[in-house]
Write a protein that holds these residues in place. Structure first.
Motif, PDB file in Angstrom:
ATOM      1  N   GLY A  18       0.799  -1.217   0.000  1.00 15.85           N
ATOM      2  CA  GLY A  18       0.000   0.000   0.000  1.00 15.85           C
ATOM      3  C   GLY A  18       0.832   1.268   0.000  1.00 15.85           C
ATOM      4  N   TRP A  19       1.939   1.247   0.720  1.00  5.96           N
ATOM      5  CA  TRP A  19       2.811   2.428   0.745  1.00  5.96           C
ATOM      6  C   TRP A  19       3.430   2.670  -0.633  1.00  5.96           C
ATOM      7  CZ3 TRP A  19       2.476   5.959   4.318  1.00  5.96           C
ATOM      8  CH2 TRP A  19       2.012   5.598   5.598  1.00  5.96           C
ATOM      9  N   CYS A  20       3.693   1.610  -1.383  1.00  8.38           N
ATOM     10  CA  CYS A  20       4.196   1.762  -2.749  1.00  8.38           C
ATOM     11  C   CYS A  20       3.125   2.406  -3.636  1.00  8.38           C
ATOM     12  CB  CYS A  20       4.603   0.412  -3.328  1.00  8.38           C
ATOM     13  SG  CYS A  20       5.976  -0.390  -2.468  1.00  8.38           S
ATOM     14  N   TYR A  21       1.883   2.008  -3.425  1.00  9.55           N
ATOM     15  CA  TYR A  21       0.775   2.620  -4.163  1.00  9.55           C
ATOM     16  C   TYR A  21       0.709   4.117  -3.854  1.00  9.55           C
ATOM     17  CZ  TYR A  21      -4.103   3.649  -5.442  1.00  9.55           C
ATOM     18  OH  TYR A  21      -5.246   4.208  -5.963  1.00  9.55           O
ATOM     19  N   GLY A  22       0.882   4.455  -2.585  1.00  6.30           N
ATOM     20  CA  GLY A  22       0.858   5.856  -2.195  1.00  6.30           C
ATOM     21  C   GLY A  22       2.024   6.651  -2.751  1.00  6.30           C
ATOM     22  N   PHE A  23       3.168   6.005  -2.867  1.00  6.68           N
ATOM     23  CA  PHE A  23       4.389   6.652  -3.342  1.00  6.68           C
ATOM     24  C   PHE A  23       4.394   6.819  -4.863  1.00  6.68           C
ATOM     25  CE2 PHE A  23       9.103   6.046  -4.290  1.00  6.68           C
ATOM     26  CZ  PHE A  23       9.505   7.295  -3.835  1.00  6.68           C
ATOM     27  N   GLY A  24       3.597   6.005  -5.553  1.00 11.25           N
ATOM     28  CA  GLY A  24       3.622   5.953  -7.012  1.00 11.25           C
ATOM     29  C   GLY A  24       3.483   7.282  -7.730  1.00 11.25           C
ATOM     30  N   PRO A  25       2.481   8.103  -7.409  1.00 13.76           N
ATOM     31  CA  PRO A  25       2.329   9.371  -8.131  1.00 13.76           C
ATOM     32  C   PRO A  25       3.543  10.287  -8.016  1.00 13.76           C
ATOM     33  CG  PRO A  25       0.290   8.816  -7.005  1.00 13.76           C
ATOM     34  CD  PRO A  25       1.311   7.832  -6.527  1.00 13.76           C
ATOM     35  N   ALA A  26       4.122  10.398  -6.819  1.00 14.04           N
ATOM     36  CA  ALA A  26       5.306  11.237  -6.640  1.00 14.04           C
ATOM     37  C   ALA A  26       6.480  10.689  -7.436  1.00 14.04           C
ATOM     38  CB  ALA A  26       5.662  11.340  -5.160  1.00 14.04           C
ATOM     39  N   LEU A  27       6.643   9.364  -7.421  1.00 16.98           N
ATOM     40  CA  LEU A  27       7.748   8.750  -8.155  1.00 16.98           C
ATOM     41  C   LEU A  27       7.586   8.978  -9.652  1.00 16.98           C
ATOM     42  CD1 LEU A  27      10.310   7.078  -8.222  1.00 16.98           C
ATOM     43  CD2 LEU A  27       8.888   5.024  -8.251  1.00 16.98           C
ATOM     44  N   HIS A  28       6.354   8.850 -10.157  1.00 20.82           N
ATOM     45  CA  HIS A  28       6.106   9.088 -11.579  1.00 20.82           C
ATOM     46  C   HIS A  28       6.458  10.524 -11.951  1.00 20.82           C
ATOM     47  CE1 HIS A  28       4.136   5.256 -12.419  1.00 20.82           C
ATOM     48  NE2 HIS A  28       4.070   5.642 -13.666  1.00 20.82           N
ATOM     49  N   GLU A  29       6.058  11.454 -11.114  1.00 23.16           N
ATOM     50  CA  GLU A  29       6.342  12.863 -11.382  1.00 23.16           C
ATOM     51  C   GLU A  29       7.854  13.115 -11.360  1.00 23.16           C
ATOM     52  OE1 GLU A  29       5.427  17.254  -9.425  1.00 23.16           O
ATOM     53  OE2 GLU A  29       4.122  15.552  -8.886  1.00 23.16           O
ATOM     54  N   PHE A  30       8.528  12.532 -10.393  1.00 27.19           N
ATOM     55  CA  PHE A  30       9.988  12.647 -10.291  1.00 27.19           C
ATOM     56  C   PHE A  30      10.662  12.062 -11.526  1.00 27.19           C
ATOM     57  CE2 PHE A  30      13.768  10.062  -9.214  1.00 27.19           C
ATOM     58  CZ  PHE A  30      14.679  11.075  -8.943  1.00 27.19           C
ATOM     59  N   ALA A  31      10.231  10.863 -11.938  1.00 27.29           N
ATOM     60  CA  ALA A  31      10.839  10.192 -13.088  1.00 27.29           C
ATOM     61  C   ALA A  31      10.642  11.011 -14.364  1.00 27.29           C
ATOM     62  CB  ALA A  31      10.261   8.793 -13.254  1.00 27.29           C
ATOM     63  N   ALA A  32       9.465  11.592 -14.523  1.00 32.02           N
ATOM     64  CA  ALA A  32       9.191  12.404 -15.710  1.00 32.02           C
ATOM     65  C   ALA A  32      10.033  13.676 -15.709  1.00 32.02           C
ATOM     66  CB  ALA A  32       7.709  12.743 -15.775  1.00 32.02           C
ATOM     67  N   LEU A 202      12.320  14.506  -3.897  1.00 27.25           N
ATOM     68  CA  LEU A 202      13.178  13.491  -4.500  1.00 27.25           C
ATOM     69  C   LEU A 202      14.207  14.126  -5.434  1.00 27.25           C
ATOM     70  CD1 LEU A 202      10.512  10.751  -5.323  1.00 27.25           C
ATOM     71  CD2 LEU A 202      12.255  10.634  -3.531  1.00 27.25           C
ATOM     72  N   THR A 203      13.758  15.095  -6.222  1.00 30.25           N
ATOM     73  CA  THR A 203      14.682  15.786  -7.122  1.00 30.25           C
ATOM     74  C   THR A 203      15.739  16.549  -6.324  1.00 30.25           C
ATOM     75  OG1 THR A 203      13.055  15.985  -8.907  1.00 30.25           O
ATOM     76  CG2 THR A 203      14.870  17.556  -8.914  1.00 30.25           C
ATOM     77  N   HIS A 204      15.315  17.189  -5.249  1.00 30.77           N
ATOM     78  CA  HIS A 204      16.254  17.913  -4.387  1.00 30.77           C
ATOM     79  C   HIS A 204      17.290  16.957  -3.798  1.00 30.77           C
ATOM     80  CE1 HIS A 204      17.799  20.979  -1.715  1.00 30.77           C
ATOM     81  NE2 HIS A 204      17.539  20.232  -0.662  1.00 30.77           N
ATOM     82  N   ALA A 205      16.827  15.786  -3.355  1.00 29.93           N
ATOM     83  CA  ALA A 205      17.746  14.794  -2.794  1.00 29.93           C
ATOM     84  C   ALA A 205      18.740  14.319  -3.848  1.00 29.93           C
ATOM     85  CB  ALA A 205      16.963  13.609  -2.235  1.00 29.93           C
ATOM     86  N   LEU A 206      18.258  14.130  -5.072  1.00 27.46           N
ATOM     87  CA  LEU A 206      19.138  13.721  -6.167  1.00 27.46           C
ATOM     88  C   LEU A 206      20.182  14.806  -6.432  1.00 27.46           C
ATOM     89  CD1 LEU A 206      19.702  11.594  -8.386  1.00 27.46           C
ATOM     90  CD2 LEU A 206      18.149  12.877  -9.855  1.00 27.46           C
ATOM     91  N   ASP A 207      19.749  16.049  -6.472  1.00 23.69           N
ATOM     92  CA  ASP A 207      20.670  17.164  -6.696  1.00 23.69           C
ATOM     93  C   ASP A 207      21.721  17.238  -5.596  1.00 23.69           C
ATOM     94  OD1 ASP A 207      19.322  17.892  -9.004  1.00 23.69           O
ATOM     95  OD2 ASP A 207      18.097  19.420  -8.010  1.00 23.69           O
ATOM     96  N   GLN A 208      21.311  17.003  -4.364  1.00 20.03           N
ATOM     97  CA  GLN A 208      22.251  17.052  -3.252  1.00 20.03           C
ATOM     98  C   GLN A 208      23.328  15.963  -3.391  1.00 20.03           C
ATOM     99  OE1 GLN A 208      19.603  16.953   0.244  1.00 20.03           O
ATOM    100  NE2 GLN A 208      20.351  19.001   0.740  1.00 20.03           N
ATOM    101  N   HIS A 209      22.903  14.777  -3.773  1.00 18.97           N
ATOM    102  CA  HIS A 209      23.856  13.687  -3.975  1.00 18.97           C
ATOM    103  C   HIS A 209      24.857  14.026  -5.080  1.00 18.97           C
ATOM    104  CE1 HIS A 209      22.652  10.444  -1.276  1.00 18.97           C
ATOM    105  NE2 HIS A 209      21.379  10.750  -1.512  1.00 18.97           N
ATOM    106  N   LEU A 210      24.350  14.633  -6.162  1.00 14.39           N
ATOM    107  CA  LEU A 210      25.229  14.995  -7.269  1.00 14.39           C
ATOM    108  C   LEU A 210      26.205  16.081  -6.855  1.00 14.39           C
ATOM    109  CD1 LEU A 210      22.739  15.000 -10.279  1.00 14.39           C
ATOM    110  CD2 LEU A 210      24.411  13.266  -9.644  1.00 14.39           C
ATOM    111  N   ALA A 211      25.706  17.048  -6.108  1.00 13.81           N
ATOM    112  CA  ALA A 211      26.578  18.132  -5.645  1.00 13.81           C
ATOM    113  C   ALA A 211      27.675  17.584  -4.732  1.00 13.81           C
ATOM    114  CB  ALA A 211      25.756  19.184  -4.898  1.00 13.81           C
ATOM    115  N   ALA A 212      27.306  16.656  -3.856  1.00 16.65           N
ATOM    116  CA  ALA A 212      28.285  16.062  -2.948  1.00 16.65           C
ATOM    117  C   ALA A 212      29.314  15.245  -3.723  1.00 16.65           C
ATOM    118  CB  ALA A 212      27.577  15.192  -1.917  1.00 16.65           C
ATOM    119  N   ALA A 213      28.854  14.545  -4.741  1.00 16.31           N
ATOM    120  CA  ALA A 213      29.766  13.719  -5.542  1.00 16.31           C
ATOM    121  C   ALA A 213      30.731  14.572  -6.347  1.00 16.31           C
ATOM    122  CB  ALA A 213      28.969  12.830  -6.478  1.00 16.31           C
ATOM    123  N   GLY A 214      30.268  15.760  -6.720  1.00 19.65           N
ATOM    124  CA  GLY A 214      31.131  16.619  -7.528  1.00 19.65           C
ATOM    125  C   GLY A 214      32.020  17.536  -6.713  1.00 19.65           C
ATOM    126  N   ALA A 215      31.797  17.512  -5.373  1.00 22.67           N
ATOM    127  CA  ALA A 215      32.564  18.413  -4.515  1.00 22.67           C
ATOM    128  C   ALA A 215      33.995  17.929  -4.365  1.00 22.67           C
ATOM    129  CB  ALA A 215      31.900  18.492  -3.151  1.00 22.67           C
TER     130      ALA A 215
END
Length: 215
Positions: A18-32, A202-215
């Motif tokens: 059920g939690w995956c069902y709830g997470f689905g719309p946000a994940l779809h938006e993030f993926a797009a 999710l996008t913000h978290a991804l950006d943070q990981h990339l920034a840390a990796a490039g630091a």
């Protein structure tokens, strides 16, 4: 990390989560929103397998959990699903569902995230079992895939073996709950967000990981 190479992510989910069902719309938006820079694979985790593949009535906590999921994510559980819960006899078999996802994903041009979402709508909106071939025929038609080919794949030992292999991949990644979104890096895997994260978070978290990796 090369800017031209897509970032690899793994989404570990279960069609009966059920939690995956709830997470689905946000994940779809993030993926797009990040389609030009990520490569996302979807793996089934096997939440209800073996002795846990029981009738939904064996899990009395589910209705209460669904209320919380709806409150925190905004998803709606359909009348067909509510009827299936009330009836209580539908068996949640994650091995069958995982095999269905493999069968749908075996088609050229198939989008695994769209297939996963369609499967969850079949259960959480319409209350349809994910163990019958007809549901995959209907999902294939909905997604513009060849229903006969999907049905044949669903019945094949190869698809069931691939589903079992997906369960093993998820365990090897150290996933202990669903949904889990992982970013693969040169140093291993990092989890992105949680079950109630928004697409922006999710996008913000991804950006943070990339920034840390490039630091």
């Amino acid at each position: 990390m090369s800017s031209t190479k897509p970032l690899r992510l793994t989404y570990a989910f279960d069609a009966y989560c059920g939690w995956c069902y709830g997470f689905g719309p946000a994940l779809h938006e993030f993926a797009a929103a990040n389609a030009d820079r990520i490569e996302l694979r979807v793996l089934s985790g096997g939440l209800f397998t073996g002795p846990r593949a029981l009738a939904v009535s064996a899990y009395p906590h589910i209705p209460g959990a669904n209320e919380r999921i709806a409150q925190l994510t905004g998803v709606t559980f359909g009348d067909g699903y509510r009827a299936a819960l009330a009836d209580g006899r539908a068996v949640m078999n994650s091995a069958d569902a995982a095999t269905g996802l493999v069968a749908l994903g075996s088609q050229p041009g198939a989008n695994a995230l769209d297939a996963a979402a369609a499967m969850q709508r079949a259960w959480y909106v319409d209350g349809r079992s994910l163990s019958g071939v007809e549901v995959y025929r209907d999902i294939a038609a909905e997604l513009g895939l060849n229903a006969d080919v999907v049905a044949t794949a669903y019945a094949s030992p190869a698809a069931r073996a691939e589903a079992a292999a997906d369960f093993l991949k998820v365990r090897r990644l150290g996933v202990d709950g669903y949904p889990t979104l992982l970013l693969h890096t040169a140093h291993g895997t990092d989890r992105l967000g949680g079950p109630v994260s928004s697409a922006d978070a999710l996008t913000h978290a991804l950006d943070q990981h990339l920034a840390a990796a490039g630091a």
